[in-house]
Design an enzyme around this catalytic site. Sequence first.
Site, mmCIF file in Angstrom:
data_model
loop_
_atom_site.group_PDB
_atom_site.id
_atom_site.type_symbol
_atom_site.label_atom_id
_atom_site.label_comp_id
_atom_site.label_asym_id
_atom_site.label_seq_id
_atom_site.Cartn_x
_atom_site.Cartn_y
_atom_site.Cartn_z
ATOM 1 N N ASP A 1 -11.083 2.212 -2.859
ATOM 2 C CA ASP A 1 -11.591 2.193 -1.621
ATOM 3 C C ASP A 1 -12.978 2.223 -1.427
ATOM 4 O O ASP A 1 -13.663 1.688 -0.535
ATOM 5 C CB ASP A 1 -10.895 3.067 -0.735
ATOM 6 C CG ASP A 1 -9.686 2.739 -0.125
ATOM 7 O OD1 ASP A 1 -9.022 1.638 -0.398
ATOM 8 O OD2 ASP A 1 -8.725 3.751 0.158
ATOM 9 N N ASP B 1 0.915 -1.128 0.101
ATOM 10 C CA ASP B 1 0.034 -0.157 0.072
ATOM 11 C C ASP B 1 0.875 1.400 0.014
ATOM 12 O O ASP B 1 1.944 1.181 0.674
ATOM 13 C CB ASP B 1 -0.969 -0.139 1.175
ATOM 14 C CG ASP B 1 -2.060 0.807 1.270
ATOM 15 O OD1 ASP B 1 -2.249 1.431 0.175
ATOM 16 O OD2 ASP B 1 -2.948 0.692 2.217
HETATM 17 C C1 DGJ Z 1 -5.705 2.242 2.272
HETATM 18 C C2 DGJ Z 1 -6.058 0.877 1.448
HETATM 19 O O1 DGJ Z 1 -6.726 1.587 0.319
HETATM 20 C C3 DGJ Z 1 -7.037 0.226 2.165
HETATM 21 O O2 DGJ Z 1 -7.549 -0.713 1.532
HETATM 22 C C4 DGJ Z 1 -6.388 -0.168 3.442
HETATM 23 O O3 DGJ Z 1 -5.464 -1.103 3.304
HETATM 24 C C5 DGJ Z 1 -5.838 0.890 4.183
HETATM 25 N N1 DGJ Z 1 -4.981 1.700 3.440
HETATM 26 C C6 DGJ Z 1 -4.943 0.537 5.337
HETATM 27 O O4 DGJ Z 1 -4.502 1.605 5.942
#
Ligand code: DGJ
Length: 715
Positions: free
Chosen positions: A539, A472
């Site tokens: 997200d 990420d």
């Molecule tokens: C942002 C990501 O898009 C989410 O899926 C998740 O992994 C969070 N970060 C975790 O902090």
Amino acid sequence: MAIKFYKDKKIFHLYNKNISYVFSVNEMNILLHHYYGKRIKDVYSLLNKKEEINFQFYKDNEFKNDVKYYDNLTEVEVGSYLRLDLKPASFKIKCKYNSLTDFRYVSHSYKNHNEYEDYYPHLRNLSNADEVTIKLKDAYRNIYLYITYRIFNDVDVISKSVRIENKTRNDIYVNKAMSFTLDMPFTNQNLIHFPGTWAFERRYIKEKLNYGNKVLYSLEGRSSHYENPFFIICNADADEYHGEAYSFNIIYSGNFKNEIYVSSLNKIRINVGINDESLEYKLKRGDDLILPEVISSYSFKGINNLSINNHNLIKNHILLENKKFPLLYNSWEGMGMDFNDESIKKLINISKEMGIGLFVLDDGWFSTRNDDKHGLGDWWINKDKIDLKEISELTHKNGLKFGIWIEPECVNIDTKLYKEHEDYIISSKQLEKRFSRNQLVLDFSCLDVVNHVFDSIYNSLKDVKIDYIKYDMNRYLGDICSSFTPQGEIFYKYTLGVYKFMYKLKQNFKDLIFENCCSGGGRFDLGMLYFSPLIWTSDNTNPIDRTFIQYGTSFAYPLTSISAHVSKADGTYSSKADVAFFGSFGYELDLKTLKDEDKKLLKEYNELYKKYHYEVINNGTLYRINNPFVDSYSIMMSYSKEIDVGFILISLIKDIDQNINIKFEMELDKPYYLINGKLYKREHLKNSGLIIDDIKKIGETKLIKIEGREKYEED
Ligand code: DGJ
């Protein structure tokens, strides 16, 4: 497929069975561009175009028309800078005396002179490609360019890669370097591109091209949520199944720049490359710089075919492998960072019961990481909260694989990492610190920083059996200063640093399934796909919003790369599962909240996933049937010619009062198709269409199986 060189006129013809790309070397050794489009046979006739002459020589006391030199009407392969080309330059390279660039042909060979290191994303499996490298030299300085052109026989794609070599006695500074320049006539084409934002990535935007320079770019050190590097130029009358269209995409995850310049003399220049904003890359004598590869596809059968080309290019030449993934569960949307050994064990049990094959623990397993203000950068396992080794063992004992989340590029300031290495961040002591998601960015332009972070993550996880990593990155780069790297080189070297990190991960964790994530889909690009076959698309998991997001993403990227999870978002489980089925399917919710009837329903999807998903979604062909940005619904079909099974996904993004009539405009191989127990003639599906009369309300969806049949026989 081949590359043919016509010696007499110095013409290069790159072609396969569908497309041709033609350029030549003129008397002044300038590379002239002649043609890119549907396959042609007679390349000589392209040279008959009458040049308009705007410039003169003064020689022997008289003015002579400069037939040899080029002006702003001439279509070229490399645009000069500060000469008479007058369109956005391909290269700007500064040295002691001047910045003027004007590259001329020196020689060519059928070998690749632009070898990428393994960590630097590039096209793979090149036995299906032919290539020629053109060596050019600047007219005034000992600066060389090597442009490798490729043509493929399995996909209608041309690629270019460029290397710059400094053979002057001085340092030179690269201020602009575009990997792909294409000149073509302006005939009122349209531009289709995919801007967006966090939680609403890759919106479909179609606009008429007009005079001036349209620049699509990212400037945040990532390919970004705001604009995807992929774009399309198509004729005004082109649609999904008719007309001419070209697409472009760079194999790169950092700042990119796409210039689409339309001159008032009705010429288009397209430049695709790394963003030159702030670029000042020093090359010492003897040094060279290899730029990211760029791919371009052409279709005379509409835009859907362009997407098929791009999908196949990615599957055959970018992804390391296109394998079957176990059905995934991720803890984030359901649990956030609020979990412990006990709650995770419960989830593993339900995962097993549901038939899930891969259990992923997201953010929150290390140091003081219980919210997003703390702990990022200190990668020791928080054993008071979770015993990772034990959890991984339990997962495996239950027959599931185990995956983990990491975010290596960023740091919170309460960490040991930050306290001991303040110089490891992108920013400077003079600047007030700017946080985003309460974190700062580590300086991955410096290899020591990359190695330091890698070692701390590796040491922490080396005794835990890890089958999958979700990588990420949750903020953009800003305050571009580094303790190690000159400002004009930070963005580019940072991106290479990220690639070096990913490469090390792949080397050290064997057989890893890799998923990329960047606050959702902020790095949905070919550079990331080189490492990770899966990308967390957004997200936003609401099925209506996802319908738009996945639709936009599908133009450039195959469904197999589009991670899509059933979550706790609004909507019924069946609509969430239908939409997620048209991506890399998985779950991301608190499984403990599922009622028995939900479990029963979702288990049916899991069976469908196991039976068909790999063949139909990963390896099938995608057909977009309509556009949710225009209509009240989205309809897509993915069809496997290998097993003659497909699925059609319909999702309503508005209420409707009429029935839906699905017209099958794509080429259908089979004479009959079985849909919902009824056999239809191919012609019927094309002409009258398939009527859907039982969904009318916003948010309703339908997943329909379709099977090809040779004969008229019902099951
Ligand atoms: C942002 C990501 O898009 C989410 O899926 C998740 O992994 C969070 N970060 C975790 O902090």
